[in-house]
Design a protein around this motif. Structure first.
Motif, PDB file in Angstrom:
ATOM      1  N   TRP A  54      -7.782 101.675 -15.954  1.00  0.00           N
ATOM      2  CA  TRP A  54      -8.803 102.385 -16.736  1.00  0.00           C
ATOM      3  C   TRP A  54      -9.672 101.402 -17.504  1.00  0.00           C
ATOM      4  O   TRP A  54     -10.911 101.508 -17.508  1.00  0.00           O
ATOM      5  N   GLN A  55      -9.048 100.442 -18.158  1.00  0.00           N
ATOM      6  CA  GLN A  55      -9.793  99.465 -18.954  1.00  0.00           C
ATOM      7  C   GLN A  55     -10.705  98.621 -18.070  1.00  0.00           C
ATOM      8  O   GLN A  55     -11.832  98.291 -18.449  1.00  0.00           O
ATOM      9  N   THR A  56     -10.239  98.272 -16.872  1.00  0.00           N
ATOM     10  CA  THR A  56     -11.058  97.493 -15.940  1.00  0.00           C
ATOM     11  C   THR A  56     -12.201  98.334 -15.403  1.00  0.00           C
ATOM     12  O   THR A  56     -13.353  97.893 -15.348  1.00  0.00           O
ATOM     13  N   TYR A  57     -11.896  99.552 -15.006  1.00  0.00           N
ATOM     14  CA  TYR A  57     -12.870 100.433 -14.354  1.00  0.00           C
ATOM     15  C   TYR A  57     -13.958 100.888 -15.312  1.00  0.00           C
ATOM     16  O   TYR A  57     -15.140 100.924 -14.962  1.00  0.00           O
ATOM     17  N   VAL A  58     -13.556 101.217 -16.553  1.00  0.00           N
ATOM     18  CA  VAL A  58     -14.503 101.795 -17.510  1.00  0.00           C
ATOM     19  C   VAL A  58     -15.188 100.733 -18.354  1.00  0.00           C
ATOM     20  O   VAL A  58     -16.397 100.801 -18.600  1.00  0.00           O
ATOM     21  N   PHE A  59     -14.419  99.734 -18.778  1.00  0.00           N
ATOM     22  CA  PHE A  59     -14.960  98.756 -19.724  1.00  0.00           C
ATOM     23  C   PHE A  59     -15.164  97.365 -19.125  1.00  0.00           C
ATOM     24  O   PHE A  59     -15.635  96.462 -19.809  1.00  0.00           O
ATOM     25  N   GLY A  60     -14.787  97.186 -17.870  1.00  0.00           N
ATOM     26  CA  GLY A  60     -14.999  95.909 -17.213  1.00  0.00           C
ATOM     27  C   GLY A  60     -14.065  94.804 -17.654  1.00  0.00           C
ATOM     28  O   GLY A  60     -14.355  93.626 -17.462  1.00  0.00           O
ATOM     29  N   GLU A 127     -15.039  91.239  -6.525  1.00  0.00           N
ATOM     30  CA  GLU A 127     -15.948  92.384  -6.475  1.00  0.00           C
ATOM     31  C   GLU A 127     -16.570  92.655  -7.839  1.00  0.00           C
ATOM     32  O   GLU A 127     -17.760  92.973  -7.940  1.00  0.00           O
ATOM     33  N   ALA A 128     -15.755  92.529  -8.897  1.00  0.00           N
ATOM     34  CA  ALA A 128     -16.243  92.851 -10.239  1.00  0.00           C
ATOM     35  C   ALA A 128     -17.267  91.837 -10.734  1.00  0.00           C
ATOM     36  O   ALA A 128     -18.168  92.184 -11.501  1.00  0.00           O
ATOM     37  N   ASN A 129     -17.138  90.588 -10.296  1.00  0.00           N
ATOM     38  CA  ASN A 129     -17.976  89.517 -10.846  1.00  0.00           C
ATOM     39  C   ASN A 129     -19.060  89.014  -9.908  1.00  0.00           C
ATOM     40  O   ASN A 129     -19.922  88.233 -10.324  1.00  0.00           O
ATOM     41  N   GLU A 130     -19.016  89.442  -8.659  1.00  0.00           N
ATOM     42  CA  GLU A 130     -20.009  88.965  -7.700  1.00  0.00           C
ATOM     43  C   GLU A 130     -21.384  89.539  -8.040  1.00  0.00           C
ATOM     44  O   GLU A 130     -21.528  90.706  -8.384  1.00  0.00           O
ATOM     45  N   MET A 131     -22.393  88.697  -7.949  1.00  0.00           N
ATOM     46  CA  MET A 131     -23.773  89.106  -8.195  1.00  0.00           C
ATOM     47  C   MET A 131     -24.548  89.059  -6.886  1.00  0.00           C
ATOM     48  O   MET A 131     -24.258  88.236  -6.000  1.00  0.00           O
ATOM     49  N   VAL A 132     -25.521  89.935  -6.741  1.00  0.00           N
ATOM     50  CA  VAL A 132     -26.344  89.977  -5.536  1.00  0.00           C
ATOM     51  C   VAL A 132     -27.813  89.889  -5.932  1.00  0.00           C
ATOM     52  O   VAL A 132     -28.193  90.223  -7.052  1.00  0.00           O
ATOM     53  N   PRO A 292     -22.216  99.406 -19.905  1.00  0.00           N
ATOM     54  CA  PRO A 292     -22.834  98.437 -18.993  1.00  0.00           C
ATOM     55  C   PRO A 292     -21.912  97.917 -17.894  1.00  0.00           C
ATOM     56  O   PRO A 292     -22.366  97.636 -16.785  1.00  0.00           O
ATOM     57  N   LYS A 293     -20.617  97.779 -18.160  1.00  0.00           N
ATOM     58  CA  LYS A 293     -19.704  97.225 -17.160  1.00  0.00           C
ATOM     59  C   LYS A 293     -18.883  98.301 -16.454  1.00  0.00           C
ATOM     60  O   LYS A 293     -17.987  97.993 -15.682  1.00  0.00           O
ATOM     61  N   LYS A 294     -19.193  99.541 -16.719  1.00  0.00           N
ATOM     62  CA  LYS A 294     -18.432 100.632 -16.095  1.00  0.00           C
ATOM     63  C   LYS A 294     -18.738 100.700 -14.603  1.00  0.00           C
ATOM     64  O   LYS A 294     -19.890 100.607 -14.179  1.00  0.00           O
ATOM     65  N   ILE A 313     -17.076 108.992 -15.443  1.00  0.00           N
ATOM     66  CA  ILE A 313     -18.292 109.124 -14.650  1.00  0.00           C
ATOM     67  C   ILE A 313     -19.418 108.453 -15.432  1.00  0.00           C
ATOM     68  O   ILE A 313     -19.402 108.422 -16.659  1.00  0.00           O
ATOM     69  N   LYS A 314     -20.363 107.890 -14.704  1.00  0.00           N
ATOM     70  CA  LYS A 314     -21.511 107.218 -15.320  1.00  0.00           C
ATOM     71  C   LYS A 314     -22.767 107.951 -14.863  1.00  0.00           C
ATOM     72  O   LYS A 314     -23.480 107.500 -13.971  1.00  0.00           O
ATOM     73  N   PRO A 315     -23.054 109.095 -15.466  1.00  0.00           N
ATOM     74  CA  PRO A 315     -24.123 109.957 -14.941  1.00  0.00           C
ATOM     75  C   PRO A 315     -25.521 109.388 -15.139  1.00  0.00           C
ATOM     76  O   PRO A 315     -25.838 108.839 -16.193  1.00  0.00           O
ATOM     77  N   ILE A 316     -26.313 109.521 -14.087  1.00  0.00           N
ATOM     78  CA  ILE A 316     -27.723 109.137 -14.160  1.00  0.00           C
ATOM     79  C   ILE A 316     -28.605 110.333 -13.791  1.00  0.00           C
ATOM     80  O   ILE A 316     -29.827 110.222 -13.791  1.00  0.00           O
ATOM     81  N   GLY A 317     -27.956 111.455 -13.486  1.00  0.00           N
ATOM     82  CA  GLY A 317     -28.688 112.632 -13.038  1.00  0.00           C
ATOM     83  C   GLY A 317     -28.772 112.663 -11.529  1.00  0.00           C
ATOM     84  O   GLY A 317     -28.766 111.623 -10.862  1.00  0.00           O
TER      85      GLY A 317
END
Length: 523
Positions: A54-60, A127-132, A292-294, A313-317
């Motif tokens: 949970w802490q990784t997924y929600v708060f990074g 996966e969590a730290n890779e940038m594209v 931001p890190k969710k 959930i990280k809703p954007i609509g």
């Protein structure tokens, strides 16, 4: 079983079985601990693991699963596995033997996870730290899927996907093949014929039956599926790319009808009608802040059933938010209603049943009556989105049946797994994957045949809907009696297998006819 007296006798029997499990195993010890003590240790560890996830997924926050495993090495050691196996063999009470079986499979899977924890932490952190690179700017890899789906230009989507395939190639080369090689070796070390043998025991299903039904379904559904594909896709199948599917399935053109600020209200109003609104509001922790890190994907965490169930959930609509929220509320409602006192039946076992409930709930905001009530969408648009959603359901069912067929071949030692992935997924999708797109052959491979749980879930969703319509009407989701029926099923927590739930609903086996009728229905 829905009557109070029968329910009381049933749960008393399960509680007695749990006490027998703890008492009968007390004399068997590994590392100085009894089976009952190992069971309590596992329960506490699973809470810690879920909290960390949970802490990784929600708060990074960084993943430290390997550290948790190191602190409990004896729990997942070969001596403990042998201890529980002996206790299971000695058990005479059926529910005790069943619970010990769930515990044994859990220990065996976690033995492998323990041995590969460092590798999985590397994969997770990569996966969590890779940038594209997107339009000359570096963005988190986790955001790329949404960026691609939101991109209107197919050529631009294809170009952005090259960054995705670069990450897939990196994961394949650096870590994923090592993880699966290790899993195969460790399954044999545990006494199984192979990795498939362990996976089937863990998932509790008939592999050959499900493979056969999957092959048949892909063939039987092809005409209807391809017709729908040609109707809903603005891109001809001959030109269609994997990078296009996210946008087509996401139904972005309808997003204005699904505002973010109405999301939770619509969900709670729906569950109120079903009679489960109080549990949805007050027993399930919903984290919907745009941190931001969710991880942007919705997820359910059953930290402790039924007392601590969470949803993120990280809703954007947009339509995708509503679909994802209802799906994970299906999981959350299932576990938050769990009344089974046996820990193994609360937290362990197959996930086919909970995935079936999740897909059933996910289907609600797709229905015409729901859209008419909770959105301002005009009739023509409702008909259009219904066709899109119908296509999406066909697509997902065919995809996971193809995945199960491919993954079975992979674990049986296919000489060219990338080519087999390309073959099966192309057949299911209805468009040809190119070599670059087939780079997903390892990143799209879930541990221990999770695809089998999804395949069963599609059948269970259709059977649940068929049963609910028959007994509570077409708008069963507005009938509290249907909610009471579901809560009676949910009270079992995770005890039932997929086949057992099907039988409980009155179906002797997974039925392609019922699934096809459900997917082809106009509403």
């Amino acid at each position: 079983m829905r009557q109070a007296t029968k329910r009381g006798k049933f749960w008393f029997g399960l509680l007695a079985a749990a006490l027998l499990l703890m008492g009968a195993a007390a004399a068997l010890a590994a590392g100085g601990k009894t089976v009952a003590e190992r069971r309590a240790e596992a329960e506490e560890l699973l809470i810690q693991q879920n909290e960390m996830l949970w802490q990784t997924y929600v708060f990074g926050k960084p993943s430290e699963q390997a550290g948790l495993y190191r602190a409990h090495r004896e729990l997942f050691g070969r001596d403990t596995i042998a201890q529980v196996k002996a206790a299971m063999a000695a058990a005479t009470v059926p529910e005790e033997k069943r619970a010990l079986g769930y515990f044994l499979r859990y220990l065996e899977i976690e033995y492998i996870n323990n041995e590969t924890a460092v590798l999985w932490d590397i994969e997770s952190d990569l996966e969590a730290n890779e940038m594209v690179l997107v339009d000359g700017k570096l963005v988190p890899y986790f955001n790329l899927r949404g960026i691609i789906a939101n991109q209107a230009d197919p050529a631009k989507r294809a170009e952005l996907s090259k960054e995705e395939y670069r990450i897939y190639g990196l994961l394949n080369q650096v870590i994923l093949q090592r993880i699966f090689d290790a899993g195969h070796r460790l399954a044999v070390d545990l006494g199984y014929r192979d990795y498939l043998d362990l996976s089937v025991a863990y998932r509790m299903f008939d592999l050959e039956e499900l493979l056969g039904r999957g092959r048949e379904f892909i063939d039987q559904s092809e005409t209807a599926y391809l017709k729908l594909f040609d109707e809903v896709s603005p891109i001809p199948r001959r030109d269609f790319r994997r990078s296009d599917i996210g946008r087509l399935l996401g139904n972005k053109e309808f997003d204005a009808y699904f505002p973010a600020d109405k999301l939770m209200a619509a969900a709670f109003a729906t569950f109120d009608k079903l009679g489960v609104g109080d549990v949805a509001r007050h027993k399930i922790l919903v984290q919907d802040e745009p941190l931001p890190k969710k991880n942007p994907r919705a997820a359910c965490f059953s930290v402790k059933v039924p007392a601590d169930v969470r949803l993120t959930i990280k809703p954007i609509g947009g339509y995708d938010d509503y679909s994802a929220l209802f799906h994970d509320f299906g999981h959350a409602l299932h576990f938050a209603h769990g009344k089974n006192p046996v820990w193994e039946f609360q937290q362990l076992g197959s996930n086919a049943v909970t995935e079936g409930y999740a897909y059933l709930m996910q289907s609600l905001p797709d229905r015409d009556a729901w859209l008419k009530k909770y959105t301002t969408m005009p009739p023509a648009e409702r008909q259009k989105i219904h066709q899109r959603v119908k296509f999406g359901r066909f697509y997902m069912a065919r995809r996971y049946m193809a995945k199960l067929l491919y993954e079975t071949e992979f674990h049986r030692g296919a000489e060219n797994p990338r080519q087999r992935y390309q073959y099966w997924l192309s057949k299911a999708y209805g468009f040809q994957l190119n070599d670059e797109e087939a780079t997903r052959y390892l990143t799209d491979l879930d541990p221990f045949l999770y695809a089998a749980d999804y395949v069963q879930a599609f059948y269970l969703e259709a059977m649940l809907d068929h049963h609910l319509r028959k007994n509570f009407g077409k708008l069963w989701w507005e009938n509290p009696k249907a909610g009471a029926f579901l809560t009676g099923l949910w009270a079992e927590a995770n005890r039932l297998t997929g086949a057992e739930l099907a039988a409980k609903l009155g179906y002797p086996h997974y039925d392609n006819r019922i699934l096809l009728e459900y997917l082809e229905a106009d509403d």
